[in-house]
Design a protein around this motif. Structure first.
Motif, PDB file in Angstrom:
ATOM      1  N   GLY A 160       0.819  -1.219   0.000  1.00  0.00           N
ATOM      2  CA  GLY A 160       0.000   0.000   0.000  1.00  0.00           C
ATOM      3  C   GLY A 160       0.841   1.251   0.000  1.00  0.00           C
ATOM      4  N   ALA A 161       1.885   1.278   0.818  1.00  0.00           N
ATOM      5  CA  ALA A 161       2.770   2.445   0.873  1.00  0.00           C
ATOM      6  C   ALA A 161       3.514   2.642  -0.449  1.00  0.00           C
ATOM      7  N   ALA A 162       3.835   1.540  -1.141  1.00  0.00           N
ATOM      8  CA  ALA A 162       4.510   1.613  -2.442  1.00  0.00           C
ATOM      9  C   ALA A 162       3.522   1.881  -3.581  1.00  0.00           C
ATOM     10  N   GLN A 163       2.233   1.951  -3.246  1.00  0.00           N
ATOM     11  CA  GLN A 163       1.159   2.201  -4.208  1.00  0.00           C
ATOM     12  C   GLN A 163       1.136   1.189  -5.347  1.00  0.00           C
ATOM     13  N   LEU A 164       1.341  -0.089  -4.982  1.00  0.00           N
ATOM     14  CA  LEU A 164       1.261  -1.147  -5.985  1.00  0.00           C
ATOM     15  C   LEU A 164      -0.179  -1.288  -6.455  1.00  0.00           C
ATOM     16  N   ARG A 165      -0.338  -1.494  -7.740  1.00  0.00           N
ATOM     17  CA  ARG A 165      -1.655  -1.786  -8.298  1.00  0.00           C
ATOM     18  C   ARG A 165      -1.900  -3.275  -8.061  1.00  0.00           C
ATOM     19  N   TYR A 166      -3.024  -3.612  -7.460  1.00  0.00           N
ATOM     20  CA  TYR A 166      -3.256  -4.997  -7.080  1.00  0.00           C
ATOM     21  C   TYR A 166      -4.558  -5.531  -7.652  1.00  0.00           C
ATOM     22  N   HIS A 167      -4.592  -6.843  -7.754  1.00  0.00           N
ATOM     23  CA  HIS A 167      -5.799  -7.571  -8.142  1.00  0.00           C
ATOM     24  C   HIS A 167      -6.069  -8.607  -7.063  1.00  0.00           C
ATOM     25  N   VAL A 168      -7.312  -8.677  -6.628  1.00  0.00           N
ATOM     26  CA  VAL A 168      -7.708  -9.626  -5.593  1.00  0.00           C
ATOM     27  C   VAL A 168      -8.184 -10.914  -6.256  1.00  0.00           C
ATOM     28  N   LEU A 169      -7.512 -12.018  -5.928  1.00  0.00           N
ATOM     29  CA  LEU A 169      -7.928 -13.330  -6.426  1.00  0.00           C
ATOM     30  C   LEU A 169      -9.164 -13.802  -5.678  1.00  0.00           C
ATOM     31  N   ASP A 170     -10.003 -14.519  -6.376  1.00  0.00           N
ATOM     32  CA  ASP A 170     -11.132 -15.159  -5.707  1.00  0.00           C
ATOM     33  C   ASP A 170     -10.804 -16.648  -5.531  1.00  0.00           C
ATOM     34  N   ARG A 171     -11.758 -17.420  -5.080  1.00  0.00           N
ATOM     35  CA  ARG A 171     -11.522 -18.841  -4.809  1.00  0.00           C
ATOM     36  C   ARG A 171     -11.171 -19.646  -6.063  1.00  0.00           C
ATOM     37  N   THR A 172     -11.532 -19.143  -7.243  1.00  0.00           N
ATOM     38  CA  THR A 172     -11.175 -19.884  -8.455  1.00  0.00           C
ATOM     39  C   THR A 172      -9.706 -19.696  -8.793  1.00  0.00           C
ATOM     40  N   GLY A 173      -9.109 -18.597  -8.321  1.00  0.00           N
ATOM     41  CA  GLY A 173      -7.692 -18.344  -8.565  1.00  0.00           C
ATOM     42  C   GLY A 173      -6.806 -18.967  -7.517  1.00  0.00           C
ATOM     43  N   GLN A 174      -7.287 -18.955  -6.277  1.00  0.00           N
ATOM     44  CA  GLN A 174      -6.540 -19.584  -5.193  1.00  0.00           C
ATOM     45  C   GLN A 174      -7.503 -19.937  -4.073  1.00  0.00           C
ATOM     46  N   GLY A 175      -7.475 -21.187  -3.685  1.00  0.00           N
ATOM     47  CA  GLY A 175      -8.257 -21.632  -2.546  1.00  0.00           C
ATOM     48  C   GLY A 175      -7.314 -22.165  -1.494  1.00  0.00           C
TER      49      GLY A 175
END
Length: 184
Positions: A160-175
């Motif tokens: 967050g401090a580095a202001q990284l652009r992020y994508h949140v995985l759902d259960r199909t991407g990682q369980g």
């Protein structure tokens, strides 16, 4: 190329026929908190993309589907189990994020991470330093049984401090699940 980071001496039975698998022996940077090692060694890789998998990870499908349509995303990860639960203190989390100069970002599980665009290097050395500060009782106060998650808290604070652009995985991407927990 697959790099297996081995903290300490490589076991003799680790023999890989595939030359793309490389074992790198490294020293333990913190005897009290094993996961501190990944916060340093992962961030020093001189590559565009780093995929980090905990040793208890099973890959069930090709991984490239997770980043193929997200070339501008710096961090791809899934929120930790506790994030967003009823007992999660979102107000306290936002206060800590503000303290380190971060916009709102989820508290991520650090057992499976994808960094792109050399974003992992933007966390060096802050991810390691923030982990050590949390272990020292600064930034986030963790109960003794949750101290093992210091690197996860520090990951989100640093990203967050580095202001990284992020994508949140759902259960199909990682369980993921815990021992003694129902499969669903």
């Amino acid at each position: 190329r697959i790099v297996v980071v081995c903290v300490g001496k490589r076991p003799k039975h680790w023999i890989f026929e595939d030359s793309r698998i490389v074992v790198e022996e490294v020293e333990n940077l913190n005897l009290r908190h094993f996961h501190s090692n990944k916060t340093h060694y992962l961030c020093t890789r001189d590559v565009d993309r780093v995929i980090y998998l905990d040793t208890d990870t099973m890959v069930m499908q090709p991984l490239d589907v997770l980043w193929r349509d997200r070339p501008d995303t710096d961090l791809i990860a899934r929120p930790a189990t506790v994030y967003g639960r009823q007992d999660w203190d979102q107000e306290a989390w936002l206060e800590v994020l503000h303290h380190v100069g971060s916009a709102e970002i989820p508290y991520f599980n650090a057992g499976f991470l994808i960094f792109q665009n050399r974003a992992h290097q933007k966390l060096n050395p802050e991810w390691f330093n923030r982990t050590q500060r949390i272990l020292a009782g600064e930034l986030v106060k963790l109960e003794p049984k949750k101290i093992k998650f210091a690197d996860q808290y520090a990951l989100a604070l640093s990203a967050g401090a580095a202001q990284l652009r992020y994508h949140v995985l759902d259960r199909t991407g990682q369980g993921y699940g815990w021992l003694e927990e129902p499969f669903d």
